[in-house]
Design an enzyme around this catalytic site. Structure first.
Site, PDB file in Angstrom:
ATOM      1  N   HIS A 134      -7.391   9.705   4.254  1.00 26.27           N
ATOM      2  CA  HIS A 134      -6.995   8.725   5.272  1.00 26.27           C
ATOM      3  C   HIS A 134      -7.301   9.292   6.656  1.00 26.27           C
ATOM      4  O   HIS A 134      -7.116  10.478   6.888  1.00 26.27           O
ATOM      5  CB  HIS A 134      -5.504   8.420   5.166  1.00 26.27           C
ATOM      6  CG  HIS A 134      -5.114   7.840   3.842  1.00 26.27           C
ATOM      7  ND1 HIS A 134      -4.352   8.509   2.926  1.00 26.27           N
ATOM      8  CD2 HIS A 134      -5.399   6.645   3.287  1.00 26.27           C
ATOM      9  CE1 HIS A 134      -4.169   7.736   1.865  1.00 26.27           C
ATOM     10  NE2 HIS A 134      -4.802   6.602   2.044  1.00 26.27           N
ATOM     11  N   GLY A 135      -7.733   8.431   7.554  1.00 27.88           N
ATOM     12  CA  GLY A 135      -8.073   8.895   8.895  1.00 27.88           C
ATOM     13  C   GLY A 135      -9.570   9.159   8.988  1.00 27.88           C
ATOM     14  O   GLY A 135     -10.323   8.937   8.039  1.00 27.88           O
ATOM     15  N   HIS A 182      -9.481   4.733  -1.561  1.00 31.69           N
ATOM     16  CA  HIS A 182      -8.684   4.736  -0.327  1.00 31.69           C
ATOM     17  C   HIS A 182      -9.454   5.493   0.744  1.00 31.69           C
ATOM     18  O   HIS A 182     -10.445   6.155   0.465  1.00 31.69           O
ATOM     19  CB  HIS A 182      -7.347   5.455  -0.570  1.00 31.69           C
ATOM     20  CG  HIS A 182      -6.336   4.591  -1.257  1.00 31.69           C
ATOM     21  ND1 HIS A 182      -5.159   4.224  -0.676  1.00 31.69           N
ATOM     22  CD2 HIS A 182      -6.350   4.009  -2.478  1.00 31.69           C
ATOM     23  CE1 HIS A 182      -4.473   3.461  -1.504  1.00 31.69           C
ATOM     24  NE2 HIS A 182      -5.173   3.320  -2.618  1.00 31.69           N
ATOM     25  N   GLY A 183      -8.914   5.423   1.975  1.00 29.84           N
ATOM     26  CA  GLY A 183      -9.497   6.223   3.057  1.00 29.84           C
ATOM     27  C   GLY A 183     -10.897   5.773   3.430  1.00 29.84           C
ATOM     28  O   GLY A 183     -11.761   6.596   3.729  1.00 29.84           O
ATOM     29  N   ASP A 240       0.842  -1.188   0.000  1.00 29.02           N
ATOM     30  CA  ASP A 240       0.000   0.000   0.000  1.00 29.02           C
ATOM     31  C   ASP A 240       0.886   1.251   0.000  1.00 29.02           C
ATOM     32  O   ASP A 240       1.770   1.374   0.854  1.00 29.02           O
ATOM     33  CB  ASP A 240      -0.851  -0.075   1.282  1.00 29.02           C
ATOM     34  CG  ASP A 240      -1.962   0.931   1.336  1.00 29.02           C
ATOM     35  OD1 ASP A 240      -2.514   1.269   0.286  1.00 29.02           O
ATOM     36  OD2 ASP A 240      -2.291   1.364   2.465  1.00 29.02           O
ATOM     37  N   HIS A 241       0.659   2.158  -0.934  1.00 30.01           N
ATOM     38  CA  HIS A 241       1.427   3.409  -1.005  1.00 30.01           C
ATOM     39  C   HIS A 241       2.941   3.199  -1.059  1.00 30.01           C
ATOM     40  O   HIS A 241       3.690   3.800  -0.276  1.00 30.01           O
ATOM     41  CB  HIS A 241       1.097   4.348   0.165  1.00 30.01           C
ATOM     42  CG  HIS A 241      -0.323   4.822   0.166  1.00 30.01           C
ATOM     43  ND1 HIS A 241      -0.764   5.829  -0.647  1.00 30.01           N
ATOM     44  CD2 HIS A 241      -1.399   4.391   0.871  1.00 30.01           C
ATOM     45  CE1 HIS A 241      -2.059   6.010  -0.444  1.00 30.01           C
ATOM     46  NE2 HIS A 241      -2.474   5.144   0.476  1.00 30.01           N
ATOM     47  N   SER A 269     -12.074   4.356   6.047  1.00 29.36           N
ATOM     48  CA  SER A 269     -12.528   4.526   7.436  1.00 29.36           C
ATOM     49  C   SER A 269     -13.370   5.783   7.563  1.00 29.36           C
ATOM     50  O   SER A 269     -12.982   6.839   7.068  1.00 29.36           O
ATOM     51  CB  SER A 269     -11.327   4.633   8.390  1.00 29.36           C
ATOM     52  OG  SER A 269     -10.634   3.424   8.435  1.00 29.36           O
ATOM     53  N   ASN A 296     -10.024   0.439   0.738  1.00 29.35           N
ATOM     54  CA  ASN A 296      -8.978   0.247   1.751  1.00 29.35           C
ATOM     55  C   ASN A 296      -9.432   0.732   3.126  1.00 29.35           C
ATOM     56  O   ASN A 296      -9.929   1.862   3.254  1.00 29.35           O
ATOM     57  CB  ASN A 296      -7.726   1.045   1.375  1.00 29.35           C
ATOM     58  CG  ASN A 296      -7.075   0.550   0.110  1.00 29.35           C
ATOM     59  OD1 ASN A 296      -7.567  -0.353  -0.558  1.00 29.35           O
ATOM     60  ND2 ASN A 296      -5.945   1.147  -0.234  1.00 29.35           N
TER      61      ASN A 296
HETATM   62  P1  13P Z   1      -8.228   4.737   6.229  1.00 33.93           P
HETATM   63  O1  13P Z   1      -7.113   4.784   7.213  1.00 33.93           O
HETATM   64  O2  13P Z   1      -9.011   5.989   6.168  1.00 33.93           O
HETATM   65  O3  13P Z   1      -9.084   3.530   6.447  1.00 33.93           O
HETATM   66  O4  13P Z   1      -7.555   4.539   4.792  1.00 33.93           O
HETATM   67  C1  13P Z   1      -6.795   3.407   4.534  1.00 33.93           C
HETATM   68  C2  13P Z   1      -6.151   3.456   3.209  1.00 33.93           C
HETATM   69  O5  13P Z   1      -6.639   4.042   2.274  1.00 33.93           O
HETATM   70  C3  13P Z   1      -4.869   2.749   3.039  1.00 33.93           C
HETATM   71  O6  13P Z   1      -4.335   2.952   1.786  1.00 33.93           O
END
Ligand code: 13P
Length: 295
Positions: A181-182, A219-220, A80-81, A222, A241
């Site tokens: 993210h976060g 992504h992101g 990832d990344h 959460s 993700n």
């Molecule tokens: P979150 O931390 O917001 O779940 O995102 C995870 C992510 O995109 C990892 O690449």
């Protein structure tokens, strides 16, 4: 076992999304896989550069293989990344099923140049490459106390996405459409720009040809609202993700378990509480993504 591309195609055809759950420790990895096995969901296990440096690339591959054998589940590993060609190459050499090269902070021509190099290195190996255009901000561990502002300029421009895909031939594209993210302190991240996702999808459709990316990634995940996720899947997202929610569930419950039993020194007595919290997140996300019984 069928390969990863098979599952992305299946997801695209049937309208669900593959979960990518990140981990940095075997307690988390085991908890994620056990819940996925129970729900018969195929799964991508993600490690960022930091997570994989802590865990070990070879160790992650070896344990993926052990867990595949033990559960019979399609379990895949994604870097990832990945920030460089060199680190992406290391993950490919170690046996990862997929690498995400994130050159989104580079000027587009440089991003294209390195992505092409990664794709060329993959050659005929059964490894998929995910690329990224547009910047997805922040960190997968933060709970933001204030509204997280997304700059218009950081969003994926459909024209850039089209150019990037045509020139690199990546298999998957991570998009910046208001996701980050976060999590915001409210627990709910603001609405995704689904209108923009539709435009990107349209641009890619028009770019169809030898070098068209087949799949879009969010992504992101959460904190993203369930309805937004369901709509994004309808608009072509095939992988989502999740990291922050898993990390927070694990850490908060580990802290709680230790605080409630300050004398306890046996890891297998206090870790299950943290693992259980991880499995709850996994179960909820699989429910939203619709990946149960797709293995
Ligand atoms: P979150 O931390 O917001 O779940 O995102 C995870 C992510 O995109 C990892 O690449």
């Amino acid at each position: 076992m069928k390969n990863l591309k098979y599952y992305f195609k299946k997801a695209q055809k049937e309208g669900w999304a593959m979960p990518q759950f990140n981990f940095s420790d075997f307690s988390q990895m085991k908890a994620i896989v056990e819940k996925c096995a129970e729900l018969k969901s195929p799964v991508i296990l993600g490690t960022s550069e930091g997570e994989s440096k802590f865990f070990g690339l070879e160790e992650a591959v070896a344990l993926r293989d052990v867990l595949r054998k033990k559960t019979g589940l399609p379990i895949f590993l994604n870097l990832d990344h990945g920030k460089s060609f060199e680190y992406s190459k290391m993950a490919i050499d170690a046996g990862y099923d997929m690498v995400h090269f994130d050159g989104s902070k580079l000027p587009l021509p440089k991003n294209i140049e390195i992505t092409k190099k990664v794709k060329k290195y993959v050659g005929w190996k059964d490894v998929l490459v995910e690329g990224e255009v547009g910047r997805i901000g922040t960190d997968s561990s933060k709970i933001y106390s204030e509204k997280f502002e997304i700059k218009e300029d950081d969003l994926t421009k459909p024209g850039h996405a089209k150019e990037y895909i045509k020139k690199t031939g990546v298999n998957l594209l991570a998009v910046s459409i208001g996701n980050f993210h976060g999590i915001e302190v409210s627990g709910i991240d603001p609405n995704l720009r689904l209108d923009l996702l539709a435009k990107i999808q349209e641009a890619l459709r028009r770019a169809q040809g030898k070098n068209s990316a087949e799949f879009l990634v969010l992504h992101g995940g959460s904190g993203t609202q369930d309805d937004d996720i369901k709509e994004a899947i309808k608009l072509g997202i095939v992988k989502i993700n999740i990291n922050t929610e898993l990390r927070s569930a694990f850490s908060e419950n580990l802290r709680r378990a230790l605080a409630e039993n300050p004398e306890e020194a046996i890891p297998y007595k206090f870790l299950p509480l943290a693992q259980e919290a991880v499995t709850k997140v996994v179960e909820r996300k699989i429910g939203i993504f619709g990946s149960a019984n797709k293995a």
